[in-house]
Each structure stands twice: as structure tokens, then as C-alpha cells.
Design an enzyme around this catalytic site. Sequence first.
Site, PDB file in Angstrom:
ATOM      1  N   SER A  19      38.601  -7.789  34.381  1.00  0.00           N
ATOM      2  CA  SER A  19      37.286  -8.392  34.602  1.00  0.00           C
ATOM      3  C   SER A  19      36.577  -8.662  33.278  1.00  0.00           C
ATOM      4  O   SER A  19      35.940  -9.710  33.097  1.00  0.00           O
ATOM      5  CB  SER A  19      36.422  -7.468  35.469  1.00  0.00           C
ATOM      6  OG  SER A  19      36.881  -7.434  36.789  1.00  0.00           O
ATOM      7  N   ARG A  23      35.857 -12.568  30.823  1.00  0.00           N
ATOM      8  CA  ARG A  23      34.522 -12.891  30.312  1.00  0.00           C
ATOM      9  C   ARG A  23      34.499 -12.945  28.784  1.00  0.00           C
ATOM     10  O   ARG A  23      33.900 -13.854  28.198  1.00  0.00           O
ATOM     11  CB  ARG A  23      33.517 -11.866  30.846  1.00  0.00           C
ATOM     12  CG  ARG A  23      33.260 -11.995  32.347  1.00  0.00           C
ATOM     13  CD  ARG A  23      32.592 -10.754  32.925  1.00  0.00           C
ATOM     14  NE  ARG A  23      32.131 -10.933  34.305  1.00  0.00           N
ATOM     15  CZ  ARG A  23      32.914 -10.829  35.380  1.00  0.00           C
ATOM     16  NH1 ARG A  23      34.193 -10.519  35.231  1.00  0.00           N
ATOM     17  NH2 ARG A  23      32.416 -11.012  36.598  1.00  0.00           N
ATOM     18  N   GLY A  90      40.635 -15.992  41.124  1.00  0.00           N
ATOM     19  CA  GLY A  90      39.307 -16.461  41.497  1.00  0.00           C
ATOM     20  C   GLY A  90      38.322 -16.328  40.358  1.00  0.00           C
ATOM     21  O   GLY A  90      37.404 -17.147  40.211  1.00  0.00           O
ATOM     22  N   GLN A 163      31.233 -12.544  40.006  1.00  0.00           N
ATOM     23  CA  GLN A 163      31.861 -13.757  39.487  1.00  0.00           C
ATOM     24  C   GLN A 163      30.904 -14.945  39.565  1.00  0.00           C
ATOM     25  O   GLN A 163      30.799 -15.730  38.619  1.00  0.00           O
ATOM     26  CB  GLN A 163      33.142 -14.062  40.267  1.00  0.00           C
ATOM     27  CG  GLN A 163      34.250 -13.054  40.045  1.00  0.00           C
ATOM     28  CD  GLN A 163      35.466 -13.342  40.907  1.00  0.00           C
ATOM     29  OE1 GLN A 163      35.554 -14.375  41.578  1.00  0.00           O
ATOM     30  NE2 GLN A 163      36.419 -12.422  40.903  1.00  0.00           N
ATOM     31  N   ASP A 310      36.961  -3.268  44.813  1.00  0.00           N
ATOM     32  CA  ASP A 310      38.384  -3.502  44.547  1.00  0.00           C
ATOM     33  C   ASP A 310      39.253  -2.308  44.915  1.00  0.00           C
ATOM     34  O   ASP A 310      40.479  -2.442  45.030  1.00  0.00           O
ATOM     35  CB  ASP A 310      38.601  -3.849  43.072  1.00  0.00           C
ATOM     36  CG  ASP A 310      38.189  -5.267  42.740  1.00  0.00           C
ATOM     37  OD1 ASP A 310      38.056  -6.077  43.668  1.00  0.00           O
ATOM     38  OD2 ASP A 310      37.994  -5.567  41.551  1.00  0.00           O
ATOM     39  N   LYS A 337      38.862 -12.115  49.862  1.00  0.00           N
ATOM     40  CA  LYS A 337      39.494 -11.787  48.589  1.00  0.00           C
ATOM     41  C   LYS A 337      40.828 -12.535  48.507  1.00  0.00           C
ATOM     42  O   LYS A 337      41.049 -13.525  49.192  1.00  0.00           O
ATOM     43  CB  LYS A 337      39.677 -10.272  48.473  1.00  0.00           C
ATOM     44  CG  LYS A 337      38.364  -9.510  48.267  1.00  0.00           C
ATOM     45  CD  LYS A 337      37.807  -9.761  46.879  1.00  0.00           C
ATOM     46  CE  LYS A 337      36.644  -8.870  46.546  1.00  0.00           C
ATOM     47  NZ  LYS A 337      36.132  -9.093  45.177  1.00  0.00           N
ATOM     48  N   ARG A 383      46.514  -6.058  45.120  1.00  0.00           N
ATOM     49  CA  ARG A 383      45.971  -4.732  45.423  1.00  0.00           C
ATOM     50  C   ARG A 383      46.539  -4.172  46.721  1.00  0.00           C
ATOM     51  O   ARG A 383      46.726  -2.958  46.853  1.00  0.00           O
ATOM     52  CB  ARG A 383      44.442  -4.772  45.459  1.00  0.00           C
ATOM     53  CG  ARG A 383      43.856  -5.198  44.117  1.00  0.00           C
ATOM     54  CD  ARG A 383      42.451  -4.718  43.896  1.00  0.00           C
ATOM     55  NE  ARG A 383      41.860  -5.395  42.739  1.00  0.00           N
ATOM     56  CZ  ARG A 383      42.063  -5.052  41.475  1.00  0.00           C
ATOM     57  NH1 ARG A 383      42.865  -4.035  41.199  1.00  0.00           N
ATOM     58  NH2 ARG A 383      41.488  -5.717  40.491  1.00  0.00           N
TER      59      ARG A 383
END
Length: 423
Positions: A19, A23, A90, A163, A310, A337, A383
Site C-alpha cells: 500500500s 503511493r 485496484g 484508495q 484486508d 475486492k 488473500r
Amino acid sequence: MYNTNKKIIGEIALDGDKSIAHRILMMASFIPETSIIYNVPNCLDVNSTKNCLKECGISIKPHFHLIPSLEVKGGTFRNPEKPLDCGNSGSTLRMMLGLFAANGLTGKFIGDESLCRRPMKRIINPLIQMGVSIESNNFKLPISIESNVEKALSLNKKINSAQVKSSLMLAALAMEEYSKIPYDIDTRNHMELIYNFLDLNFRSTENIYVKKSKFKKGFRTQIPGDISNAAFLIAAVLLIPGSSIKINNVLYNKTRFGFIDLLIDMGANIKIDNIDDRHYEKMCTITAQYTKNLRGNIEINKNNIMRMIDEIPILCILATQLEGMTVIKDAKELRIKESDRIGAVFENLFKMGCDIEEFEDGLIIKGGKKLYSTNINSFGDHRIAISFEILNFLIEGKMTYSFEKIIDVSFPKFYEYMDHFIK
């Protein structure tokens, strides 16, 4: 309940949190000077972001150092010559849309079968409100975008997706006026911390306010280990007698620590120490050991679910092994998801003999019932795949190695680590 006589023992530093990686790579792409980023994960999701940025003219290459790192030199955006393939990510798609809007780029986005099913209305509509021209397949891929942001954004409804929030924070960099972005305080705050780190025109109260900013210089930073990947290993260790694991330099962020906090409340033998707050994201060491009598009777709802969204699949695996009832509510986000994670968990656990009920927004699991090995459907979701590999190991005492390709989306070293730690 266990058929395994094996245990998991080891010490590790995990690859960087994906994550954060998405970014920080995107922010480095704005800066003309060179930035050096350490511990970037080599997973498929982050590789999608790297490849998209490269197609847009950003230089990203290995940096030769004792610690694996990437060198990013930005400020050179151009329109891509071909559609940008976001793969399964995503995060890549949503945040690249904001990045395109901020820089007036024109392009088309595509993705794999799973990503093509995921709705993007929550990001498309606010960008259209900002004057950006977007065409889509009923708010799904393929998506084409052109034209720059024409006006600042002023939303009234809180955003409950990190997001979407991050994408709009990127788009807001196009305007001299502040955009107002209301947000749920429990959404992960990685982008806010990065904006503070880079000293951008940004402030956060009950709303986020962002406007055009001057990027002053390149930076060096290390990405902490991925806390979501750590969760799989920790859950397995807690359930297997004689097991113990120490995870160094892992992310310590309250918006991502809900699962660990829950485990501690359940009586798990978990210790948090070596907290390092010298960077924009904190890091810590997590030590976990087998815990004989974890407390069951758990309820997950709107008050705590966002901080562990998550980790819900692996929490469900944990719940099957505990006496008592686990209730998961207000989890409708899991339906959209990488797969319908509520449906995927239900279908697989039901086939294995679990006492489980499915609802529109969650599940009820009554633990302690004997489960049986069966063919698992990952639904193309990393996952789900890792969670059920952990459960299979509990039942059979071995890994299936059936899901290597899909697990590479987020945790390419999973099987390698498990092989190394299983004694």
C-alpha cells in the site's frame, strides 16, 4: 483439530508494504530530482504501478546498494503510447486515474479479468465533478481519461476508501485552490503521512485539504515490512503448538493494526517492541508465539472492521479453530475486492465442513468443528489463496503449492518463507 506435527519457527524482515509502495512511487514520479526508495516489494501489484509510471515517461531503475532499492527520477510525464495494464491492482488503477488528472495526461487503462469486474464509480464521479473527461464500461474497465482538472473538489459525503481518498488527493494537486475531501478517520493514512513528509500544501482535520504544491527535492526512504503479509504468518504461529516468529521492521500504523490489536485482546502471545518513529511511517518488531487458549466469541463491525479489512479472510481461518462464535458485520466492502471475499470464504469453508452462515454484509462462524481437506477455489484472489494455504497446513501439515501465480500478486516469497520456517 490439527493433523500437523510440524511447527513454524524463525526471524524475518518482510518486503515492503505494498500500500505504501504504490503511493511513494507515484509521489516520487512528480519530483524532477532523484529519489531512492528502499525495500520496494517485487510483487505483481506494485510492478503494475512501476510499469504504468514507466510507460508515462518516468525513470525507475535499480539502485545499486547493500539494501535493494529503486531510483526514481520524475517530472517527465508524457501520454502513454499504449493502454496501461493495471493487472490485478485496484490500487494502481484508482490512484493512476488521480495522477493522470493532476497532470493532464491522456490514456486508456485495462486490467485482468478480476480487475475488470470491479466497479470504479466512487473515483470516476468525483473526477468528473472536477472537470476531467472519463469514459468507461459502465464504471468498469476499460477506462479512458483525458483533460486536466478544471476546478477544485468540494465533497460533503465521507470517503471510506483509502484508495479513492488517495486518488483525489493526487488530482487535487492540479489546482491553486484547496480541494475539500471528507474522509473516514479509520481509512489508512499513508498518503497523508507522505504529503506531510514532502511538505506539500496539505492539512487534515475532519476533512482533508489539498492544493497545488511545489515539490522541493528528491528523497530517500525505506518502506516498512508489509503488515498484511505479516498477519498470515502470525495467525499460523498462534495456532500451531511450539511455533514462534519474530518479524523485524514491520509497519506500525494504527490504521493498519486492527488485526494485531484484536489478537492481543483475544489473549494472543504477541509482543510489540523496537518502535522506530524516525520516519514518516513507524516501524516495529512483532514477536508472536503459540497461544493455547485464544479467546473466541469475536464480533467485527463498523467500529473496527476498516482497520483490518484486508485481514478478514485470515481472521475467518483463525475463527474456525476457536471455540465460540465469530460474527463479522458491516463488511459489504469485501464483496467488491479482488473477489467477493464474503462469498469466497463461505463457499470454501462450507465445503470443508465448517459451521458457517453467510449474510449480505458478513459471516457467522462457529468454531471448533473438524474440517476436511478439499479442493479450494481461490477465485483469483491472493488473500483467499494464502488464507486457505494456512488452513490446509493446519489440517494436512503441508502446503499444496497450488496458488503460486495468484499469491505473487502480493506475497511472492510466501512459499519460500513457509518452507524455511517449517520445522
